[in-house]
Design a protein around this motif. Sequence first.
Motif, PDB file in Angstrom:
ATOM      1  N   GLU A  48     112.422  92.431  88.618  1.00  0.00           N
ATOM      2  CA  GLU A  48     112.716  91.651  89.659  1.00  0.00           C
ATOM      3  C   GLU A  48     112.945  90.568  90.041  1.00  0.00           C
ATOM      4  O   GLU A  48     113.442  89.023  90.635  1.00  0.00           O
ATOM      5  CB  GLU A  48     111.330  91.721  90.583  1.00  0.00           C
ATOM      6  CG  GLU A  48     111.683  93.076  91.825  1.00  0.00           C
ATOM      7  CD  GLU A  48     110.786  93.592  92.562  1.00  0.00           C
ATOM      8  OE1 GLU A  48     109.431  93.246  92.970  1.00  0.00           O
ATOM      9  OE2 GLU A  48     109.976  95.036  92.371  1.00  0.00           O
ATOM     10  N   GLU A  49     112.140  89.753  88.932  1.00  0.00           N
ATOM     11  CA  GLU A  49     111.865  88.538  88.226  1.00  0.00           C
ATOM     12  C   GLU A  49     112.982  87.641  88.141  1.00  0.00           C
ATOM     13  O   GLU A  49     113.625  86.847  88.056  1.00  0.00           O
ATOM     14  CB  GLU A  49     110.639  88.079  87.495  1.00  0.00           C
ATOM     15  CG  GLU A  49     109.506  88.404  87.879  1.00  0.00           C
ATOM     16  CD  GLU A  49     108.474  87.716  86.802  1.00  0.00           C
ATOM     17  OE1 GLU A  49     108.503  87.569  86.190  1.00  0.00           O
ATOM     18  OE2 GLU A  49     107.144  88.111  87.446  1.00  0.00           O
ATOM     19  N   PHE A  50     113.775  89.118  87.480  1.00  0.00           N
ATOM     20  CA  PHE A  50     114.831  88.220  86.074  1.00  0.00           C
ATOM     21  C   PHE A  50     115.750  88.230  87.460  1.00  0.00           C
ATOM     22  O   PHE A  50     116.899  87.230  87.267  1.00  0.00           O
ATOM     23  CB  PHE A  50     115.530  88.711  85.086  1.00  0.00           C
ATOM     24  CG  PHE A  50     116.471  89.210  84.392  1.00  0.00           C
ATOM     25  CD1 PHE A  50     116.977  88.345  83.647  1.00  0.00           C
ATOM     26  CD2 PHE A  50     117.807  89.375  85.048  1.00  0.00           C
ATOM     27  CE1 PHE A  50     118.022  88.065  83.020  1.00  0.00           C
ATOM     28  CE2 PHE A  50     119.101  89.405  84.043  1.00  0.00           C
ATOM     29  CZ  PHE A  50     118.993  88.355  83.143  1.00  0.00           C
ATOM     30  N   ILE A  51     115.978  89.163  88.432  1.00  0.00           N
ATOM     31  CA  ILE A  51     117.191  89.188  89.644  1.00  0.00           C
ATOM     32  C   ILE A  51     116.855  87.624  90.244  1.00  0.00           C
ATOM     33  O   ILE A  51     117.642  87.452  90.523  1.00  0.00           O
ATOM     34  CB  ILE A  51     117.098  90.015  90.560  1.00  0.00           C
ATOM     35  CG1 ILE A  51     117.743  91.446  89.029  1.00  0.00           C
ATOM     36  CG2 ILE A  51     118.334  89.956  90.868  1.00  0.00           C
ATOM     37  CD1 ILE A  51     117.834  92.961  90.168  1.00  0.00           C
ATOM     38  N   THR A  52     114.808  87.494  90.676  1.00  0.00           N
ATOM     39  CA  THR A  52     115.592  86.477  91.045  1.00  0.00           C
ATOM     40  C   THR A  52     115.615  85.159  90.498  1.00  0.00           C
ATOM     41  O   THR A  52     116.589  84.295  91.267  1.00  0.00           O
ATOM     42  CB  THR A  52     114.563  86.340  92.255  1.00  0.00           C
ATOM     43  OG1 THR A  52     112.956  87.407  91.797  1.00  0.00           O
ATOM     44  CG2 THR A  52     114.356  86.203  93.530  1.00  0.00           C
ATOM     45  N   SER A  53     115.056  84.996  88.718  1.00  0.00           N
ATOM     46  CA  SER A  53     115.624  83.664  88.823  1.00  0.00           C
ATOM     47  C   SER A  53     116.718  83.595  88.574  1.00  0.00           C
ATOM     48  O   SER A  53     117.443  82.365  88.462  1.00  0.00           O
ATOM     49  CB  SER A  53     114.564  83.688  87.241  1.00  0.00           C
ATOM     50  OG  SER A  53     115.642  84.522  86.841  1.00  0.00           O
ATOM     51  N   HIS A  54     117.699  84.464  88.388  1.00  0.00           N
ATOM     52  CA  HIS A  54     119.343  84.239  87.902  1.00  0.00           C
ATOM     53  C   HIS A  54     120.186  84.250  89.515  1.00  0.00           C
ATOM     54  O   HIS A  54     121.378  84.257  89.159  1.00  0.00           O
ATOM     55  CB  HIS A  54     120.153  85.390  87.200  1.00  0.00           C
ATOM     56  CG  HIS A  54     119.333  85.472  85.263  1.00  0.00           C
ATOM     57  ND1 HIS A  54     118.082  85.457  85.477  1.00  0.00           N
ATOM     58  CD2 HIS A  54     119.402  83.993  85.196  1.00  0.00           C
ATOM     59  CE1 HIS A  54     117.476  84.617  84.337  1.00  0.00           C
ATOM     60  NE2 HIS A  54     118.973  83.809  84.042  1.00  0.00           N
ATOM     61  N   THR A  55     119.982  84.422  90.679  1.00  0.00           N
ATOM     62  CA  THR A  55     120.249  84.692  91.445  1.00  0.00           C
ATOM     63  C   THR A  55     120.775  83.345  92.291  1.00  0.00           C
ATOM     64  O   THR A  55     120.450  81.766  91.965  1.00  0.00           O
ATOM     65  CB  THR A  55     119.310  85.352  92.666  1.00  0.00           C
ATOM     66  OG1 THR A  55     119.669  86.726  92.614  1.00  0.00           O
ATOM     67  CG2 THR A  55     120.523  85.188  94.337  1.00  0.00           C
ATOM     68  N   VAL A  56     121.807  82.618  92.415  1.00  0.00           N
ATOM     69  CA  VAL A  56     122.804  81.064  93.006  1.00  0.00           C
ATOM     70  C   VAL A  56     123.236  81.662  94.174  1.00  0.00           C
ATOM     71  O   VAL A  56     123.636  82.205  95.040  1.00  0.00           O
ATOM     72  CB  VAL A  56     124.312  81.384  92.245  1.00  0.00           C
ATOM     73  CG1 VAL A  56     124.476  80.371  92.541  1.00  0.00           C
ATOM     74  CG2 VAL A  56     123.695  81.532  90.379  1.00  0.00           C
ATOM     75  N   GLN A  57     122.382  80.356  94.691  1.00  0.00           N
ATOM     76  CA  GLN A  57     122.428  80.824  96.548  1.00  0.00           C
ATOM     77  C   GLN A  57     123.881  79.699  96.448  1.00  0.00           C
ATOM     78  O   GLN A  57     124.072  78.651  96.042  1.00  0.00           O
ATOM     79  CB  GLN A  57     121.574  79.802  96.643  1.00  0.00           C
ATOM     80  CG  GLN A  57     120.343  79.819  96.541  1.00  0.00           C
ATOM     81  CD  GLN A  57     120.029  81.709  97.378  1.00  0.00           C
ATOM     82  OE1 GLN A  57     120.449  82.131  98.365  1.00  0.00           O
ATOM     83  NE2 GLN A  57     118.768  82.680  96.284  1.00  0.00           N
ATOM     84  N   PRO A  58     124.500  80.091  97.515  1.00  0.00           N
ATOM     85  CA  PRO A  58     126.023  79.479  98.298  1.00  0.00           C
ATOM     86  C   PRO A  58     125.494  78.270  99.161  1.00  0.00           C
ATOM     87  O   PRO A  58     124.374  77.799  99.082  1.00  0.00           O
ATOM     88  CB  PRO A  58     126.396  80.177  98.927  1.00  0.00           C
ATOM     89  CG  PRO A  58     125.232  80.998  99.800  1.00  0.00           C
ATOM     90  CD  PRO A  58     124.346  81.429  98.838  1.00  0.00           C
ATOM     91  N   ILE A  59     126.717  77.397  98.768  1.00  0.00           N
ATOM     92  CA  ILE A  59     126.465  76.327  98.670  1.00  0.00           C
ATOM     93  C   ILE A  59     127.235  75.523 100.142  1.00  0.00           C
ATOM     94  O   ILE A  59     128.508  76.736 100.739  1.00  0.00           O
ATOM     95  CB  ILE A  59     127.968  75.330  98.153  1.00  0.00           C
ATOM     96  CG1 ILE A  59     126.412  75.236  96.860  1.00  0.00           C
ATOM     97  CG2 ILE A  59     127.665  73.690  98.967  1.00  0.00           C
ATOM     98  CD1 ILE A  59     127.283  74.477  95.395  1.00  0.00           C
ATOM     99  N   ARG A  60     126.625  75.438 101.781  1.00  0.00           N
ATOM    100  CA  ARG A  60     126.895  75.270 102.552  1.00  0.00           C
ATOM    101  C   ARG A  60     128.103  73.821 101.923  1.00  0.00           C
ATOM    102  O   ARG A  60     127.162  72.270 102.463  1.00  0.00           O
ATOM    103  CB  ARG A  60     126.141  75.048 103.976  1.00  0.00           C
ATOM    104  CG  ARG A  60     125.315  76.758 103.829  1.00  0.00           C
ATOM    105  CD  ARG A  60     124.460  76.330 105.279  1.00  0.00           C
ATOM    106  NE  ARG A  60     125.253  76.850 105.664  1.00  0.00           N
ATOM    107  CZ  ARG A  60     125.537  77.439 107.050  1.00  0.00           C
ATOM    108  NH1 ARG A  60     124.083  77.295 107.310  1.00  0.00           N
ATOM    109  NH2 ARG A  60     125.831  77.340 108.127  1.00  0.00           N
TER     110      ARG A  60
END
Length: 70
Positions: A48-60
Amino acid sequence: MAERHLSVDQVAELLGTTSRFPRRLIEERRIRYVKVGRHVRIPESAVEEFITSHTVQPIRRPRARYGRAA
């Protein structure tokens, strides 16, 4: 000891990859793991930590105030 520890194949299935990818993460020490004898187990929280730390948020991006010029 209530946390689940997953095998490499279980992590690969969870991530939707081959077992080679979690093994590479372990080799490069990019994810926490536990060695039990010759077996390698990955805590569920580490995945779960790996997934959250590598999640890219979209740019608005701001919308253009006016339409395109012809």
